[in-house]
Design a protein around this motif. Structure first.
Motif, PDB file in Angstrom:
ATOM      1  N   ILE A   7     -72.024 -35.453 -21.671  1.00  0.00           N
ATOM      2  CA  ILE A   7     -71.598 -34.969 -20.358  1.00  0.00           C
ATOM      3  C   ILE A   7     -70.225 -35.552 -20.053  1.00  0.00           C
ATOM      4  O   ILE A   7     -70.072 -36.764 -19.895  1.00  0.00           O
ATOM      5  N   GLY A   8     -69.207 -34.686 -19.967  1.00  0.00           N
ATOM      6  CA  GLY A   8     -67.842 -35.125 -19.683  1.00  0.00           C
ATOM      7  C   GLY A   8     -66.938 -34.913 -20.883  1.00  0.00           C
ATOM      8  O   GLY A   8     -67.173 -35.470 -21.952  1.00  0.00           O
ATOM      9  N   GLY A  10     -63.807 -35.883 -21.437  1.00  0.00           N
ATOM     10  CA  GLY A  10     -62.627 -36.758 -21.399  1.00  0.00           C
ATOM     11  C   GLY A  10     -62.511 -37.466 -22.748  1.00  0.00           C
ATOM     12  O   GLY A  10     -63.195 -37.111 -23.713  1.00  0.00           O
ATOM     13  N   ALA A  12     -63.519 -40.423 -23.641  1.00  0.00           N
ATOM     14  CA  ALA A  12     -64.774 -41.066 -24.060  1.00  0.00           C
ATOM     15  C   ALA A  12     -65.757 -40.034 -24.609  1.00  0.00           C
ATOM     16  O   ALA A  12     -66.396 -40.251 -25.652  1.00  0.00           O
ATOM     17  N   GLY A  13     -65.880 -38.888 -23.904  1.00  0.00           N
ATOM     18  CA  GLY A  13     -66.806 -37.845 -24.329  1.00  0.00           C
ATOM     19  C   GLY A  13     -66.453 -37.299 -25.701  1.00  0.00           C
ATOM     20  O   GLY A  13     -67.314 -37.127 -26.568  1.00  0.00           O
ATOM     21  N   LYS A  34     -67.277 -30.271 -16.594  1.00  0.00           N
ATOM     22  CA  LYS A  34     -67.416 -29.517 -15.333  1.00  0.00           C
ATOM     23  C   LYS A  34     -66.200 -28.642 -15.019  1.00  0.00           C
ATOM     24  O   LYS A  34     -66.332 -27.575 -14.450  1.00  0.00           O
ATOM     25  N   ILE A  44     -52.176 -36.673 -18.686  1.00  0.00           N
ATOM     26  CA  ILE A  44     -51.262 -37.294 -17.706  1.00  0.00           C
ATOM     27  C   ILE A  44     -51.123 -38.799 -17.941  1.00  0.00           C
ATOM     28  O   ILE A  44     -50.336 -39.460 -17.280  1.00  0.00           O
ATOM     29  N   GLY A  46     -50.204 -42.498 -19.252  1.00  0.00           N
ATOM     30  CA  GLY A  46     -48.953 -43.097 -19.741  1.00  0.00           C
ATOM     31  C   GLY A  46     -47.741 -42.250 -19.401  1.00  0.00           C
ATOM     32  O   GLY A  46     -46.812 -42.153 -20.202  1.00  0.00           O
ATOM     33  N   THR A 134     -71.328 -28.322 -14.710  1.00  0.00           N
ATOM     34  CA  THR A 134     -71.425 -29.579 -13.947  1.00  0.00           C
ATOM     35  C   THR A 134     -72.872 -30.056 -13.979  1.00  0.00           C
ATOM     36  O   THR A 134     -73.766 -29.372 -13.471  1.00  0.00           O
ATOM     37  N   ALA A 164     -70.523 -39.501 -20.130  1.00  0.00           N
ATOM     38  CA  ALA A 164     -69.129 -39.951 -20.285  1.00  0.00           C
ATOM     39  C   ALA A 164     -68.305 -39.280 -19.187  1.00  0.00           C
ATOM     40  O   ALA A 164     -67.321 -38.603 -19.453  1.00  0.00           O
ATOM     41  N   TYR A 176     -77.633 -38.489 -10.143  1.00  0.00           N
ATOM     42  CA  TYR A 176     -78.503 -38.117 -11.277  1.00  0.00           C
ATOM     43  C   TYR A 176     -78.835 -39.339 -12.130  1.00  0.00           C
ATOM     44  O   TYR A 176     -79.846 -39.370 -12.821  1.00  0.00           O
TER      45      TYR A 176
HETATM   46  C1  LIG Z   1     -52.065 -41.368 -13.896  1.00  0.00           C
HETATM   47  C2  LIG Z   1     -52.901 -42.067 -14.938  1.00  0.00           C
HETATM   48  C3  LIG Z   1     -52.287 -42.657 -16.022  1.00  0.00           C
HETATM   49  C4  LIG Z   1     -53.049 -43.324 -16.975  1.00  0.00           C
HETATM   50  N1  LIG Z   1     -52.430 -43.868 -18.064  1.00  0.00           N
HETATM   51  C5  LIG Z   1     -53.173 -44.471 -19.028  1.00  0.00           C
HETATM   52  C6  LIG Z   1     -52.573 -44.941 -20.228  1.00  0.00           C
HETATM   53  O1  LIG Z   1     -51.369 -44.776 -20.453  1.00  0.00           O
HETATM   54  N2  LIG Z   1     -53.380 -45.577 -21.133  1.00  0.00           N
HETATM   55  C7  LIG Z   1     -54.723 -45.723 -20.939  1.00  0.00           C
HETATM   56  O2  LIG Z   1     -55.403 -46.284 -21.804  1.00  0.00           O
HETATM   57  N3  LIG Z   1     -55.310 -45.243 -19.829  1.00  0.00           N
HETATM   58  C8  LIG Z   1     -54.577 -44.629 -18.886  1.00  0.00           C
HETATM   59  N4  LIG Z   1     -55.174 -44.125 -17.770  1.00  0.00           N
HETATM   60  C9  LIG Z   1     -56.626 -44.277 -17.660  1.00  0.00           C
HETATM   61  C10 LIG Z   1     -57.289 -43.252 -18.596  1.00  0.00           C
HETATM   62  O3  LIG Z   1     -56.741 -41.978 -18.358  1.00  0.00           O
HETATM   63  C11 LIG Z   1     -58.783 -43.247 -18.342  1.00  0.00           C
HETATM   64  O4  LIG Z   1     -59.285 -44.559 -18.439  1.00  0.00           O
HETATM   65  C12 LIG Z   1     -59.497 -42.383 -19.355  1.00  0.00           C
HETATM   66  O5  LIG Z   1     -58.945 -41.088 -19.385  1.00  0.00           O
HETATM   67  C13 LIG Z   1     -60.968 -42.344 -19.007  1.00  0.00           C
HETATM   68  O6  LIG Z   1     -61.579 -41.473 -19.935  1.00  0.00           O
HETATM   69  P1  LIG Z   1     -63.060 -41.042 -19.712  1.00  0.00           P
HETATM   70  O7  LIG Z   1     -63.397 -40.075 -20.787  1.00  0.00           O
HETATM   71  O8  LIG Z   1     -63.929 -42.242 -19.566  1.00  0.00           O
HETATM   72  O9  LIG Z   1     -63.083 -40.336 -18.280  1.00  0.00           O
HETATM   73  P2  LIG Z   1     -62.327 -39.018 -17.764  1.00  0.00           P
HETATM   74  O10 LIG Z   1     -61.064 -38.768 -18.466  1.00  0.00           O
HETATM   75  O11 LIG Z   1     -62.319 -39.129 -16.290  1.00  0.00           O
HETATM   76  O12 LIG Z   1     -63.306 -37.864 -18.233  1.00  0.00           O
HETATM   77  C14 LIG Z   1     -64.543 -37.653 -17.592  1.00  0.00           C
HETATM   78  C15 LIG Z   1     -64.787 -36.161 -17.601  1.00  0.00           C
HETATM   79  O13 LIG Z   1     -66.094 -35.935 -17.118  1.00  0.00           O
HETATM   80  C16 LIG Z   1     -66.068 -34.774 -16.302  1.00  0.00           C
HETATM   81  N5  LIG Z   1     -67.221 -34.864 -15.388  1.00  0.00           N
HETATM   82  C17 LIG Z   1     -67.381 -35.711 -14.350  1.00  0.00           C
HETATM   83  N6  LIG Z   1     -68.587 -35.508 -13.772  1.00  0.00           N
HETATM   84  C18 LIG Z   1     -69.180 -34.514 -14.467  1.00  0.00           C
HETATM   85  C19 LIG Z   1     -70.441 -33.852 -14.357  1.00  0.00           C
HETATM   86  N7  LIG Z   1     -71.321 -34.179 -13.394  1.00  0.00           N
HETATM   87  N8  LIG Z   1     -70.736 -32.870 -15.258  1.00  0.00           N
HETATM   88  C20 LIG Z   1     -69.858 -32.522 -16.245  1.00  0.00           C
HETATM   89  N9  LIG Z   1     -68.639 -33.119 -16.383  1.00  0.00           N
HETATM   90  C21 LIG Z   1     -68.319 -34.103 -15.516  1.00  0.00           C
HETATM   91  C22 LIG Z   1     -64.713 -34.853 -15.590  1.00  0.00           C
HETATM   92  O14 LIG Z   1     -64.300 -33.591 -15.137  1.00  0.00           O
HETATM   93  C23 LIG Z   1     -63.822 -35.393 -16.700  1.00  0.00           C
HETATM   94  O15 LIG Z   1     -63.200 -34.371 -17.447  1.00  0.00           O
HETATM   95  C24 LIG Z   1     -54.448 -43.417 -16.818  1.00  0.00           C
HETATM   96  C25 LIG Z   1     -55.078 -42.819 -15.717  1.00  0.00           C
HETATM   97  C26 LIG Z   1     -54.321 -42.142 -14.790  1.00  0.00           C
HETATM   98  C27 LIG Z   1     -55.006 -41.476 -13.630  1.00  0.00           C
END
Ligand SMILES: Cc1cc2nc3c(=O)[nH]c(=O)nc-3n(C[C@H](O)[C@H](O)[C@H](O)COP(=O)(O)OP(=O)(O)OC[C@H]3O[C@@H](n4cnc5c(N)ncnc54)[C@H](O)[C@@H]3O)c2cc1C
Length: 316
Positions: A7-8, A10, A12-13, A34, A44, A46, A134, A164, A176
């Motif tokens: 789920i997700g 990003g 991590a997913g 979602k 976006i 870095g 979602t 994730a 949930y």
């Molecule tokens: C402006 C900015 C700049 C950054 N720069 C850096 C950098 O240079 N280096 C670095 O290491 N980190 C950086 N970060 C942090 C980094 O982007 C995040 O730590 C990382 O992307 C997190 O990844 P993730 O997969 O855990 O979560 P996310 O990228 O948030 O992915 C989670 C996904 O889950 C989806 N989701 C959420 N809830 C649900 C649901 N109920 N059902 C289905 N899907 C769902 C979301 O839509 C999203 O796509 C930055 C963050 C920002 C905002």
């Protein structure tokens, strides 16, 4: 073989999905995202260049860079660390560069290189990607499988579900997980700038002082780094770091609190006194704005001196 839902969509997913599929090739692995686009945050990150890891060459203790999570990071690094991350991306054909400040970016300087790599690797491995799903509810079934219910009303049953979904500004968005018996700690904002009601600051807009130590009096919260004075108050790495270290405390104070700025980044008052006296003694004829501690700008040094003089006058 069991079906795995991620789920997700990003970073991590995608990474979890690719590794799950490689480890269990017979399994159907599906990412449910979602929104209508995956890896939006990576694109976006870095400033669009994606600072994907760090060499850690200048990090003596993980506590200094992960003040609230050093123990967890130490454990995770035993399984997959920054060297593994570097190697993984280069093996996928994404050349990386380490900057002088030890931050690691794709050589292309484009976050799309990282997002494209994750999507390519997922599709090549046979991971399915579904956008516009979602997750709303997870229901454990008697046979230990899990039923996932999506906002559209669609349901599906999986053997394993990997969550994730990244950060969430609201605890109720994670209901949930609470329904499954997990404790949800209420999220609070982090990485923000401070509004400061101090006239001295208004006059110094645009001034950068590096390094300073910021602290919150009567607490152990402190941070060191560059401080940028803006038209609303304080910004820059020292401010953002302090907002993160003290995120819960600041929330408890309803975002109204005192901040102390150690402009010379020196805690021993006697050392500061000696430094200033030596400076004055070696340049007896110079004006304050031309002799000052190296990290202070002329306008800041003069403003601070004037402010101290005003305070002394008021105190008689
Ligand atoms: C402006 C900015 C700049 C950054 N720069 C850096 C950098 O240079 N280096 C670095 O290491 N980190 C950086 N970060 C942090 C980094 O982007 C995040 O730590 C990382 O992307 C997190 O990844 P993730 O997969 O855990 O979560 P996310 O990228 O948030 O992915 C989670 C996904 O889950 C989806 N989701 C959420 N809830 C649900 C649901 N109920 N059902 C289905 N899907 C769902 C979301 O839509 C999203 O796509 C930055 C963050 C920002 C905002």
């Amino acid at each position: 073989m069991p079906d795995i839902a991620i789920i997700g969509g990003g970073a991590a997913g995608f990474f979890a999905a690719v590794n799950a599929k490689i480890t269990y090739p017979q399994t159907t692995v599906t990412i449910f995202e979602k929104s209508n686009r995956v890896l939006a945050k990576v694109l976006i990150s870095g400033g669009g260049r994606c600072n994907l890891t760090n060499s850690f060459a200048q990090v003596k203790d993980l506590k200094h860079v992960y003040p609230r999570g050093d123990k967890l990071i130490k454990r995770l690094f035993k399984v997959f660390n920054h060297h593994d991350t570097y190697r993984w991306f280069e093996e996928q054909g994404v050349p990386l560069v380490t900057q002088d400040d030890e931050c690691i970016f794709p050589k292309s300087q484009r976050a799309t290189s990282i997002a494209d790599c994750l999507i390519r690797k997922a599709l090549q491995s046979g991971v399915k990607i579904r956008t516009g799903y979602t997750l709303e509810r997870l229901t454990p079934l008697p046979d230990s499988r899990i039923k996932a219910t999506f906002r559209s009303g669609t349901t599906a049953v999986f053997n394993k579900v990997i969550i994730a979904t990244g950060g969430s500004p609201r605890a109720e968005k994670l209901s949930y997980l609470a329904d499954l018996g997990h404790t949800i700690v209420a999220p609070v904002p982090s990485l923000f700038t401070f509004e400061v009601r101090e006239p001295l600051f208004r006059a110094l807009m645009g001034t950068v002082t590096d390094p300073v130590t910021l602290s919150i009096p009567t607490t152990k919260h402190r941070s060191t780094g560059a401080l940028l004075i803006t038209h609303w108050g304080m910004s820059g790495p020292a401010t953002l770091k302090l907002s993160s270290y003290a995120a819960r405390y600041i929330n408890e104070q309803h975002y109204c609190f005192n901040v102390a700025v150690n402009w010379l980044n020196e805690t021993n008052a006697e050392t500061i006194r000696e430094r200033l006296l030596t400076l004055a003694a070696t340049h007896p004829k110079k004006q304050l704005n031309s002799i000052r501690p190296d990290n202070l700008s002329a306008s800041l040094a003069v403003s601070l001196a004037e402010s101290i003089a005003r305070q002394r006058k008021t105190m008689g």
